[in-house]
Every structure is written in C-alpha cells, then in structure tokens.
Scaffold this active site. Structure first.
Site, PDB file in Angstrom:
ATOM      1  N   LYS A 155      42.747  55.872  79.938  1.00  0.00           N
ATOM      2  CA  LYS A 155      41.682  55.035  79.399  1.00  0.00           C
ATOM      3  C   LYS A 155      41.685  53.619  79.978  1.00  0.00           C
ATOM      4  CE  LYS A 155      44.166  54.402  74.984  1.00  0.00           C
ATOM      5  NZ  LYS A 155      45.149  55.499  75.137  1.00  0.00           N
ATOM      6  N   THR A 156      42.853  53.072  80.291  1.00  0.00           N
ATOM      7  CA  THR A 156      42.882  51.739  80.894  1.00  0.00           C
ATOM      8  C   THR A 156      42.229  51.764  82.278  1.00  0.00           C
ATOM      9  OG1 THR A 156      44.885  51.149  79.688  1.00  0.00           O
ATOM     10  CG2 THR A 156      44.374  49.850  81.642  1.00  0.00           C
ATOM     11  N   GLU A 178      38.591  49.383  75.840  1.00  0.00           N
ATOM     12  CA  GLU A 178      39.549  50.475  75.706  1.00  0.00           C
ATOM     13  C   GLU A 178      39.817  50.618  74.221  1.00  0.00           C
ATOM     14  OE1 GLU A 178      44.261  51.347  76.466  1.00  0.00           O
ATOM     15  OE2 GLU A 178      43.183  50.195  78.004  1.00  0.00           O
TER      16      GLU A 178
END
Length: 468
Positions: free
Chosen positions: A125-126, A169
C-alpha cells in the site's frame, strides 16, 4: 498498545496540536500538514531524528523524550497506538480534559470531505499510494496526500495540494481504515495479518468488505490474491474494478519482464499500453497495475495513466540502496511479513546478477514472530543465499519467553544458511566477512534494523571477504 477509540469526538477546530511520537513517518507527515494549515504544532519522540529536525525548521516545537510539560498550551493531542498508556503526556492530556485523538482521527479531520482515494492492503500500500500520487502529479494534478513512507522523488511522506483529490495510505492494522469517507478504495491484497487486533481471519476479511462497500464511487481490488478474491465475494458494491495477471481482470498485466527495469503490458478492454518502471520486482508491476486501475476510475485514459505511473522512483525503506563498499551493495527494505520478505528478495534476485543475497532479518513483534517463524524461515532459506538473524524488535509488545530471532533461525532446514547474531556489531562484522564483490546485503524489517547499515558499511570497508 493503546487501541484507538474511534467513538471519541473529533474537535471542529484545532488551534494548537501536540503529537506524541511525532518522529514516525506517518505522524511527522500529519504534523507538517497541520503546520501548512497554520496550526501551532509541538511534538515529542523518544529519540532525535531527521524528522524532528525538519519539523523544527518548519516552526514546530519538538522535544526528545516524553514529559507532561511538553503539552504547553495544546488544545488537541494526537497519538499513535504504539505509545504506552502510562506515557506522561497522554495521561496528563486526559486529566486536563484535552481533545485526545488517534492519528487516524487527525487525518480524518484534515481530509474534511474532499474526494478521497484510500489505499489498503496487507502489503504494497505504501508503494501503491506513492505510485498514484506521483502519477497524478505527472498528469498535472496537485493532490494532497499522506503516505506511510517517504516518496523518494518528493522527499516527503505527505504534502498539501491545491486540487480536490486527497490520497492516503489507509491502515487496516487497527481497523482505522473504516473511519474515512472514501470515494475510491484500492485493496492491494488481503493477506492475514494483525490477527491480534481482529481475533480471526473471518473478522479480518469482514473489515475489508466493509471498507470496500463504504466507498462512494468505486472499489479497485486484486484479481490475483487469494485473500482479495475471498473478500471480493463478500463485496456488494455496484462498481468493482479488478486488476492483476488473471485473465478475467478488468485491468490486466501481461508479458511481465524483470531482467532489469520491470516492464509489462497493461490492458483494459480493447486498449493496451506498454509500461517500463524505475523500480525492480514483479510485485511492483502488480502494484503499478492497481495504480493504473485507480487512475482510470478517476477518469484518465489507459495510455496516459500507464505513462504517468512510469515516473515513480520508489519510497524510502523499500529496496533502498544505502551504499556500496568493496563491491558489496547494501540495501534496506521495510518488509516485515513473510509475503513482503518474499517480494523484496525476489526483486533483489532479478537485479543481483551473479552475486549472492545476504539478508539481515530483524523479526518485528513477538506475536508475529511466534505465529509466523516457520514461514519466515522458509522464505529466507529459499530466496536468500544466507541470512544473518537479529533479535526481535518488540515495538509496542512485551517480550515473550522463548520468542527470539533464534526461534526463526532454528526453523531453517539447513543451519548452514543462517547465523543468529543478536549483537549488532558482531552481526555487521560477520556480514562483512562473508560478503563478496557483487553481493547484495539487504536489511529486512520495519523496526530499527536500518540503523545497522552504517556498521555494515564500515565493517565492509575494513574487512576482507572470506570464502563461504
């Protein structure tokens, strides 16, 4: 650990905010955005860091160490779940009746009803958030964003933009991703983790389904990941877009090549475009496909979206090169789950050539190590040529008897492939002794393992390679 109480009211206005644990990438990013809003900011952390010095240069009042006096005249206190309930600043703020909110609630306050893209998932996700932000800027959009890691080309984990889009995020680890009023939800994968919070895989999957169904516009979700497919069956949202290598994916990637910069073809309907990334690893081709899918949902053409994603240059602590000594390259990666470790080591394998991969692994939290030590050992033994095992980084957890780095190293089928060295200086010297020109050393973990890198580089500079 302090579990977030999302039922607590979020103040309508904030004039002075104090951040407990302000040195983390997420918290420091929030603090910068509060400064951008003209809000007085103070903060504390247990150790000095570049993040603290940067905030001080921007006008924040920062402190090393925790003391009730640091609260000053703050009307709102922002905290992470990683602090102890006995933290003197947290306790005093409660006693004074100040607004005490979790960092996710502070982010919710900052978003303030803007069109929100929320990126969630156990892994990726980052990077995916960074890809979306970078691509939007390449498309002449100026989004506000908050990421869990520093976007390398921007030198920041957050930024205040002028357009309506807000990209974040969204953290599933403690359920706070359910707080946000999301317009477009991206789910990169649903690998079981954080079961200490959710209690069961069923509850974990159910939370992702609620997150997806709450999206106001669309859900973008992996077609490849088994966990994501299981969640997809629960989703009732009318607008779901899938991505991945699966033949039925709405946004599909094919012809993935990893011998050098990753390249692939992305297709949607009758359209297709070739993509060449600046970051290595087949997993990043999948991340890029998810970012492209989000951009198409936001209204951009496939070719424009694919071209824009190519500019992403990585995030700090994701396969980040720190130095080369004696022909040995030393990298760092945030990977702290077996799936993430596998992705990082696989990416390294595609670019190391004839060299070997030496992993320096720092297990993160006693609960995850106790639950997954066999999986860590299997991944490390199969994908790294040699592993140097450090002790567990406990983070918010108290030690568990018998749960150490030796628990992981003891699960290796061949003990010749691993060396348990709890002392960091000894670990650095051992690594330098076995490393040869052309090898990659890669530190793995989301604790403070990256801090061993200067010791490794220094040891490499004065140590001759041994035949191992």
């Amino acid at each position: 650990m302090i579990r977030p109480d999302l039922s607590l009211p979020i103040p309508e206005s904030i004039t002075s905010a104090h951040f407990i644990g302000v040195g983390g990438s997420g918290m420091s990013g929030l603090a910068r955005m509060f400064l951008d809003r003209g809000i007085r900011v103070s903060g504390s952390d247990r150790a000095d860091s570049a993040a603290l010095r940067d905030l001080a240069a921007r006008g924040a009042t920062v402190h090393v160490g925790h003391d009730a006096a640091h609260l000053g005249d703050a009307d709102t206190v922002v905290h992470t779940g990683a602090i102890w309930p006995e933290n003197p600043e947290f306790v005093t703020a409660k006693q004074r009746g100040l607004h005490v909110i979790h960092r996710s609630q502070a982010l919710h306050w900052l978003i303030g009803g803007r069109r929100l893209v929320s990126v969630a998932g156990a892994h990726g996700k980052t990077t995916s958030t960074g890809m979306i932000v970078t691509a939007l800027r390449a498309l002449d959009v100026d989004p506000t964003f908050v990421n869990g890691g520093v976007i390398a080309d921007l030198g920041a984990s957050s930024g205040t933009g002028s357009d309506e889009l807000f990209v974040i995020e969204a953290d599933e680890s403690d359920g706070t991703f359910l707080l946000y009023d999301t317009s477009v939800a991206l789910i990169t994968n649903v690998d079981p983790d954080h079961l200490d919070h959710y209690g069961s895989r069923e509850a974990f999957d159910a939370a992702f389904a609620r997150f997806a169904d709450a999206a106001r516009e669309a859900v973008v979700i992996s077609a490849d990941d088994a966990g994501a497919r299981a969640v997809r069956e629960r989703i009732t949202h009318p607008n779901v877009v899938t991505f991945g290598e699966d033949a039925a994916a709405d946004v599909r990637l094919t012809d993935v090549r990893t011998d050098g910069p990753v390249s692939f073809t992305v297709s949607a309907g009758e359209e297709s475009a070739d993509v060449r990334l600046r970051v290595p690893g087949a997993h990043n081709a999948v991340n890029a496909a998810g970012a492209v899918a989000v951009l198409t949902v936001l209204g951009y053409g496939l070719a424009d979206a694919a071209k824009a994603v190519e500019g992403f240059g990585g995030t700090v602590r994701r396969f980040e090169l720190h130095g080369v000594q004696r022909g040995v390259s030393v990298y760092d990666d945030y990977a702290h789950h077996p799936t993430e470790v596998a992705a990082a080591l696989s990416a390294a394998r595609t670019v190391v050539g004839d060299g070997r991969i030496i992993a320096i692994q720092q297990p993160h939290t006693y609960s995850r190590t106790q639950e997954m030590y066999r999986e860590f050992a299997e991944v490390l033994e199969s994908l790294a040529d040699h592993t140097v095992m450090l002790d567990v980084y406990g983070a918010r957890e108290d030690p568990v008897p018998g749960v150490t780095g030796e628990l992981v190293s003891g699960a290796f089928a061949d003990p010749a492939h691993v060396h348990y060295v709890p002392d960091w200086q000894s670990a650095a010297e051992y690594t330098a002794a076995i490393a040869r020109p052309g090898d990659y050393v890669i530190t793995l973990g989301c604790g403070n393992v990256y801090q061993i890198i200067p010791q490794v580089l220094e040891a490499l500079s004065r140590t001759e390679a041994a035949a191992v």
